[in-house]
Design a protein around this motif. Structure first.
Motif, PDB file in Angstrom:
ATOM      1  N   ILE A  43      -5.134  -2.006   3.439  1.00  0.00           N
ATOM      2  CA  ILE A  43      -4.186  -2.724   2.585  1.00  0.00           C
ATOM      3  C   ILE A  43      -2.774  -2.576   3.148  1.00  0.00           C
ATOM      4  O   ILE A  43      -2.290  -1.461   3.349  1.00  0.00           O
ATOM      5  CB  ILE A  43      -4.233  -2.184   1.142  1.00  0.00           C
ATOM      6  CG1 ILE A  43      -5.623  -2.363   0.545  1.00  0.00           C
ATOM      7  CG2 ILE A  43      -3.189  -2.889   0.279  1.00  0.00           C
ATOM      8  CD1 ILE A  43      -5.803  -1.660  -0.797  1.00  0.00           C
ATOM      9  N   VAL A  44      -2.108  -3.683   3.403  1.00  0.00           N
ATOM     10  CA  VAL A  44      -0.749  -3.647   3.952  1.00  0.00           C
ATOM     11  C   VAL A  44       0.226  -3.110   2.915  1.00  0.00           C
ATOM     12  O   VAL A  44       1.060  -2.248   3.213  1.00  0.00           O
ATOM     13  CB  VAL A  44      -0.321  -5.058   4.418  1.00  0.00           C
ATOM     14  CG1 VAL A  44       1.146  -5.049   4.852  1.00  0.00           C
ATOM     15  CG2 VAL A  44      -1.215  -5.522   5.557  1.00  0.00           C
ATOM     16  N   GLY A  45       0.151  -3.610   1.709  1.00  0.00           N
ATOM     17  CA  GLY A  45       1.036  -3.129   0.657  1.00  0.00           C
ATOM     18  C   GLY A  45       0.945  -4.002  -0.585  1.00  0.00           C
ATOM     19  O   GLY A  45       1.110  -5.223  -0.494  1.00  0.00           O
ATOM     20  N   GLU A  46       0.669  -3.399  -1.713  1.00  0.00           N
ATOM     21  CA  GLU A  46       0.645  -4.110  -2.986  1.00  0.00           C
ATOM     22  C   GLU A  46       1.374  -3.275  -4.028  1.00  0.00           C
ATOM     23  O   GLU A  46       1.187  -2.064  -4.100  1.00  0.00           O
ATOM     24  CB  GLU A  46      -0.802  -4.364  -3.450  1.00  0.00           C
ATOM     25  CG  GLU A  46      -1.600  -5.251  -2.514  1.00  0.00           C
ATOM     26  CD  GLU A  46      -2.995  -5.552  -3.041  1.00  0.00           C
ATOM     27  OE1 GLU A  46      -3.307  -5.120  -4.175  1.00  0.00           O
ATOM     28  OE2 GLU A  46      -3.763  -6.210  -2.320  1.00  0.00           O
ATOM     29  N   HIS A  47       2.210  -3.940  -4.820  1.00  0.00           N
ATOM     30  CA  HIS A  47       2.951  -3.255  -5.870  1.00  0.00           C
ATOM     31  C   HIS A  47       2.864  -4.065  -7.158  1.00  0.00           C
ATOM     32  O   HIS A  47       3.177  -5.261  -7.161  1.00  0.00           O
ATOM     33  CB  HIS A  47       4.417  -3.068  -5.471  1.00  0.00           C
ATOM     34  CG  HIS A  47       4.585  -2.141  -4.302  1.00  0.00           C
ATOM     35  ND1 HIS A  47       4.478  -2.577  -3.000  1.00  0.00           N
ATOM     36  CD2 HIS A  47       4.828  -0.805  -4.254  1.00  0.00           C
ATOM     37  CE1 HIS A  47       4.643  -1.549  -2.192  1.00  0.00           C
ATOM     38  NE2 HIS A  47       4.861  -0.462  -2.919  1.00  0.00           N
TER      39      HIS A  47
END
Length: 236
Positions: free
Chosen positions: A183-187
């Motif tokens: 996962i690259v990035g989730e917020h």
């Protein structure tokens, strides 16, 4: 027509540094004045002059420096920008309190911008989180972030700064972290009350968005007066 922006890339051998070099090299709006890293194996690579961190004072003329390095290298590049009167953009994380104070002091002389995340979408998310926190007093605020398994710090720097935005609006955020796959990035910033829930979500599909955002704000800082700016200040 505006001359190309002469960019000095500090931390050039890192993942972000390599992305910056590639994207800037593909865009006629930029000219890479130099690339700085801990170790230099060749003086010129793909037409870009290379310098070791010990050679900072010998780098050529530049319009703005972009720093994605390590905390121990931060002071020297910030000092160089102050000495030359040039804008400074940084995404280096893990800074100490005194380094943030140095950044504030430098901002009285030059335009500066530090951010934990250079996605333009995350810049907007910060604004939305602060506004939602202000108009939803008493609602629960939870920040859930997900990244790849190689990411060590938790919560992420972006989650923590989103928490700062929530606090600015009057909320008390709580954090949860997930480390899975690539996962690259989730917020996700979630506001919950009895019977209803609001979710503000940003998902990064690739890492180029962070380099593209850093280049965007670097261009915007070119004509700005001295001060400390946020990404949201430099959109448009």
């Amino acid at each position: 027509m505006t001359d190309p922006l002469r960019v000095l890339i500090h931390g050039a051998n890192g993942r972000m540094g390599r992305a910056l070099s590639r994207l800037a090299g593909e865009d006629a709006a930029f000219d890479i004045a130099g690339a700085i890293s801990r170790h230099v194996d060749a003086r010129v690579v793909d037409g870009i002059p290379r310098f070791a961190v010990s050679e900072l004072n010998g780098v050529p003329i530049f319009d703005v420096a972009i720093d994605f390095s390590q905390p121990e290298a931060f002071d020297a590049i910030l000092g160089l920008c102050v000495a030359r009167g040039k804008p400074f953009v940084s995404g280096t994380t893990g800074l100490t309190g005194s380094q943030y104070e140095a950044l504030d002091a430098a901002s009285t002389h030059i335009a500066t911008m530090w951010a934990s995340n250079f996605s333009l979408g995350v810049a907007v998310l910060h604004d939305l989180v602060e506004r939602a926190s202000r108009v939803l007093p008493g609602w629960d605020c939870d920040i859930i972030e997900a990244h790849h398994t190689r990411k060590v710090d938790a919560p992420s720097g972006t989650a923590l700064t989103l928490g700062d935005s929530a606090v600015q609006g009057g909320a008390t955020p709580h954090f949860a972290s997930i480390r899975a796959g690539d996962i690259v990035g989730e917020h996700c910033v979630q506001f919950t009350s009895n019977g209803e829930r609001i979710e503000l979500i940003h998902r990064a599909g690739n890492r180029d968005i962070f380099a593209a955002g850093a280049l965007h704000v670097a261009r915007a800082l070119r004509t700005r007066a001295a001060g400390r700016y946020r990404p949201i200040d430099l959109l448009g």
